[in-house]
Design a protein around this motif. Structure first.
Motif, PDB file in Angstrom:
ATOM      1  N   GLN A  59      -7.315   6.041  56.802  1.00 42.41           N
ATOM      2  CA  GLN A  59      -6.642   6.325  55.315  1.00 42.41           C
ATOM      3  C   GLN A  59      -7.262   5.802  54.422  1.00 42.41           C
ATOM      4  O   GLN A  59      -6.688   5.646  53.076  1.00 42.41           O
ATOM      5  CB  GLN A  59      -5.000   6.420  55.558  1.00 42.41           C
ATOM      6  N   GLU A  60      -8.256   4.788  54.529  1.00 46.95           N
ATOM      7  CA  GLU A  60      -8.913   3.905  53.717  1.00 46.95           C
ATOM      8  C   GLU A  60      -7.880   2.843  53.006  1.00 46.95           C
ATOM      9  O   GLU A  60      -8.239   2.654  51.616  1.00 46.95           O
ATOM     10  CB  GLU A  60      -9.551   4.666  52.597  1.00 46.95           C
ATOM     11  N   GLU A  61      -6.877   2.717  53.734  1.00 50.12           N
ATOM     12  CA  GLU A  61      -5.867   1.726  53.073  1.00 50.12           C
ATOM     13  C   GLU A  61      -6.399   0.387  53.751  1.00 50.12           C
ATOM     14  O   GLU A  61      -5.764  -0.413  54.806  1.00 50.12           O
ATOM     15  CB  GLU A  61      -4.507   1.960  53.722  1.00 50.12           C
ATOM     16  N   ALA A  66      -6.237  -5.395  56.128  1.00 48.63           N
ATOM     17  CA  ALA A  66      -6.478  -6.634  56.190  1.00 48.63           C
ATOM     18  C   ALA A  66      -5.124  -7.597  56.660  1.00 48.63           C
ATOM     19  O   ALA A  66      -5.572  -8.615  57.154  1.00 48.63           O
ATOM     20  CB  ALA A  66      -6.739  -7.047  54.705  1.00 48.63           C
ATOM     21  N   HIS A  67      -4.332  -7.095  56.780  1.00 44.66           N
ATOM     22  CA  HIS A  67      -2.937  -7.951  57.169  1.00 44.66           C
ATOM     23  C   HIS A  67      -3.067  -8.039  58.688  1.00 44.66           C
ATOM     24  O   HIS A  67      -2.363  -8.854  59.362  1.00 44.66           O
ATOM     25  CB  HIS A  67      -1.779  -7.514  56.723  1.00 44.66           C
ATOM     26  N   ILE A  68      -4.020  -7.425  59.282  1.00 42.67           N
ATOM     27  CA  ILE A  68      -4.215  -7.533  60.652  1.00 42.67           C
ATOM     28  C   ILE A  68      -5.364  -8.306  61.399  1.00 42.67           C
ATOM     29  O   ILE A  68      -5.735  -8.368  62.431  1.00 42.67           O
ATOM     30  CB  ILE A  68      -4.049  -6.067  61.534  1.00 42.67           C
ATOM     31  N   LEU A  69      -6.042  -8.918  60.003  1.00 45.46           N
ATOM     32  CA  LEU A  69      -7.202 -10.026  60.365  1.00 45.46           C
ATOM     33  C   LEU A  69      -6.366 -11.268  60.057  1.00 45.46           C
ATOM     34  O   LEU A  69      -5.699 -11.427  59.086  1.00 45.46           O
ATOM     35  CB  LEU A  69      -8.063  -9.772  59.523  1.00 45.46           C
ATOM     36  N   ASN A  70      -6.835 -12.251  60.824  1.00 42.05           N
ATOM     37  CA  ASN A  70      -6.636 -13.532  60.681  1.00 42.05           C
ATOM     38  C   ASN A  70      -7.701 -14.267  59.927  1.00 42.05           C
ATOM     39  O   ASN A  70      -8.585 -14.651  60.110  1.00 42.05           O
ATOM     40  CB  ASN A  70      -6.303 -14.538  61.781  1.00 42.05           C
ATOM     41  N   LEU A  71      -6.996 -14.355  58.450  1.00 43.22           N
ATOM     42  CA  LEU A  71      -8.132 -14.670  57.377  1.00 43.22           C
ATOM     43  C   LEU A  71      -7.968 -16.362  57.002  1.00 43.22           C
ATOM     44  O   LEU A  71      -8.349 -16.651  56.088  1.00 43.22           O
ATOM     45  CB  LEU A  71      -7.783 -13.979  56.093  1.00 43.22           C
ATOM     46  N   GLN A  82     -12.056 -10.424  50.380  1.00 42.29           N
ATOM     47  CA  GLN A  82     -12.759 -10.472  51.471  1.00 42.29           C
ATOM     48  C   GLN A  82     -12.064  -9.706  52.713  1.00 42.29           C
ATOM     49  O   GLN A  82     -12.702  -8.990  53.519  1.00 42.29           O
ATOM     50  CB  GLN A  82     -12.740 -11.982  52.037  1.00 42.29           C
ATOM     51  N   GLY A  83     -10.770  -9.774  52.765  1.00 39.69           N
ATOM     52  CA  GLY A  83     -10.051  -9.021  53.606  1.00 39.69           C
ATOM     53  C   GLY A  83     -10.345  -7.633  53.610  1.00 39.69           C
ATOM     54  O   GLY A  83     -10.414  -6.840  54.664  1.00 39.69           O
ATOM     55  N   ARG A  84     -10.207  -7.000  52.444  1.00 41.69           N
ATOM     56  CA  ARG A  84     -10.600  -5.417  52.325  1.00 41.69           C
ATOM     57  C   ARG A  84     -11.832  -5.223  52.716  1.00 41.69           C
ATOM     58  O   ARG A  84     -12.012  -4.228  53.862  1.00 41.69           O
ATOM     59  CB  ARG A  84     -10.192  -5.241  50.696  1.00 41.69           C
ATOM     60  N   GLU A  85     -12.860  -5.718  52.629  1.00 46.94           N
ATOM     61  CA  GLU A  85     -14.115  -5.515  52.871  1.00 46.94           C
ATOM     62  C   GLU A  85     -14.540  -5.826  54.503  1.00 46.94           C
ATOM     63  O   GLU A  85     -15.262  -4.859  55.080  1.00 46.94           O
ATOM     64  CB  GLU A  85     -15.323  -6.165  52.004  1.00 46.94           C
ATOM     65  N   LEU A  86     -13.685  -6.949  55.046  1.00 50.65           N
ATOM     66  CA  LEU A  86     -13.952  -6.979  56.561  1.00 50.65           C
ATOM     67  C   LEU A  86     -13.205  -6.079  57.115  1.00 50.65           C
ATOM     68  O   LEU A  86     -13.682  -5.774  58.270  1.00 50.65           O
ATOM     69  CB  LEU A  86     -13.519  -8.258  56.704  1.00 50.65           C
ATOM     70  N   ALA A  87     -12.070  -5.538  56.812  1.00 53.16           N
ATOM     71  CA  ALA A  87     -11.147  -4.389  57.343  1.00 53.16           C
ATOM     72  C   ALA A  87     -12.239  -3.252  57.433  1.00 53.16           C
ATOM     73  O   ALA A  87     -12.193  -2.663  58.446  1.00 53.16           O
ATOM     74  CB  ALA A  87      -9.863  -4.285  56.737  1.00 53.16           C
ATOM     75  N   ARG A  88     -12.849  -2.984  56.235  1.00 60.37           N
ATOM     76  CA  ARG A  88     -13.531  -1.736  56.284  1.00 60.37           C
ATOM     77  C   ARG A  88     -14.718  -1.800  57.365  1.00 60.37           C
ATOM     78  O   ARG A  88     -15.167  -0.890  58.090  1.00 60.37           O
ATOM     79  CB  ARG A  88     -14.266  -1.488  54.660  1.00 60.37           C
ATOM     80  N   GLN A  89     -15.356  -2.921  57.167  1.00 61.05           N
ATOM     81  CA  GLN A  89     -16.544  -3.103  58.187  1.00 61.05           C
ATOM     82  C   GLN A  89     -16.070  -3.104  59.512  1.00 61.05           C
ATOM     83  O   GLN A  89     -16.887  -2.263  60.414  1.00 61.05           O
ATOM     84  CB  GLN A  89     -17.346  -4.576  57.914  1.00 61.05           C
ATOM     85  N   LEU A  90     -14.998  -3.778  59.888  1.00 58.39           N
ATOM     86  CA  LEU A  90     -14.683  -3.464  61.471  1.00 58.39           C
ATOM     87  C   LEU A  90     -14.377  -2.415  61.668  1.00 58.39           C
ATOM     88  O   LEU A  90     -14.460  -1.923  62.890  1.00 58.39           O
ATOM     89  CB  LEU A  90     -13.505  -4.496  61.433  1.00 58.39           C
ATOM     90  N   ALA A  91     -13.616  -1.424  60.843  1.00 56.16           N
ATOM     91  CA  ALA A  91     -13.455   0.026  61.231  1.00 56.16           C
ATOM     92  C   ALA A  91     -14.589   0.559  61.789  1.00 56.16           C
ATOM     93  O   ALA A  91     -14.764   1.282  62.523  1.00 56.16           O
ATOM     94  CB  ALA A  91     -12.797   0.535  60.092  1.00 56.16           C
TER      95      ALA A  91
END
Length: 219
Positions: A59-61, A66-71, A82-91
C-alpha cells in the motif's frame, strides 16, 4: 551449608537469566525516532510481522512499515527518512528475490520449533531470531533475519535485525529495478499477482517477437 545454599541460589538465578536471554534480546529503546507504531503494524509473531510488512509496503505505507525494521544503528534524526527508504527497498528485494512463503514462518510468539514427527532435535525450544530469507549478491550470501526484542516490561516484538538491515542496500543493487525499469511509467510499476503490470505486457510481446523471429529464420 550456607555456602551450598548460596551456590544453589546463584545457579538458579543464572539459569533464569539464560532462560530469558533465549526468549528475546533486551534493549533500552526501539526506533524512538519513528514515534509510536500505527495500529496496523503487527509485530507479535514472525509470521504476522512479515505479513504486516508486505501488506503495508504493498500500500506504499513505507513509514509504517519502517516500524518492522530495527533501526538501532541510525540516529533518531535519521530513522524516519532512512527507515522509509529501507522499507521500500526491502519490499522490492523480497518480491524479486527468493520465493517467500509467509505460512512457513512461525505463528507463535516464542517461535517454538514444532515438529509432530519428532525428527527435529531442537523441537520445543524457543527462539529469539529466525531466518526469513537467504539471498546471494556479488558471490556472497546474505540472510534476512527477524529478532525478538523487549524494552523494559513491554511486550516483546519481532523486527528485522540490524545486521540484516545493513544488507539491504547491497541486496537492492542486485534485486532492485533495472535501468530499463526506471524509464517505465509509475502506473505500470504496480504489482498484479506475482508480476508487475509492465511484465504482464512485456512477456507476451517478447514471446511474439521470438516466434516471429524464429519463423523468419525458418522461412
Amino acid at each position: 551449608m550456607l555456602a551450598l545454599t548460596f551456590s544453589n541460589l546463584c545457579a538458579a538465578q543464572t539459569q533464569g537469566e539464560e532462560s530469558e536471554d533465549s526468549r528475546w534480546f533486551t534493549v533500552d529503546a526501539l526506533n524512538t525516532g519513528l514515534g509510536d507504531p500505527p495500529e496496523e503494524v503487527n509485530r507479535v509473531t514472525p509470521r504476522e510481522a512479515i505479513r504486516s510488512f508486505l501488506e503495508l509496503t504493498d500500500q506504499e505505507e513505507y513509514a509504517a512499515a519502517a516500524h518492522i525494521l530495527n533501526l538501532s544503528k541510525f540516529s533518531e534524526a535519521e530513522q524516519r527518512e532512512q527507515g522509509r527508504e529501507l522499507a521500500r527497498q526491502l519490499a522490492e528485494i523480497l518480491q524479486r528475490g527468493e520465493w517467500l512463503s509467509i505460512s512457513d514462518l512461525p505463528g507463535r510468539e516464542d517461535a517454538v520449533i514444532e515438529d509432530p514427527s519428532g525428527q527435529n532435535p531442537l523441537v520445543g525450544e524457543t527462539r529469539r531470531n529466525i531466518e526469513v530469507s537467504s539471498m546471494k549478491a556479488n558471490g556472497e550470501t546474505y540472510d534476512i533475519r527477524l529478532g525478538r526484542y523487549r524494552v523494559g516490561e513491554e511486550e516483546p516484538v519481532w523486527l528485522i535485525m540490524p545486521i540484516s538491515v545493513s544488507y539491504i542496500p547491497v541486496l537492492y543493487e542486485q534485486y532492485g529495478p533495472s535501468m530499463l525499469e526506471s524509464y517505465i511509467p509509475e502506473r505500470f510499476q504496480a504489482s498484479f499477482g506475482i508480476l508487475r503490470i509492465w511484465e504482464w505486457i512485456a512477456i507476451p510481446l517478447f514471446l511474439v517477437f521470438i516466434g516471429v523471429a524464429g519463423w523468419g529464420f525458418t522461412a
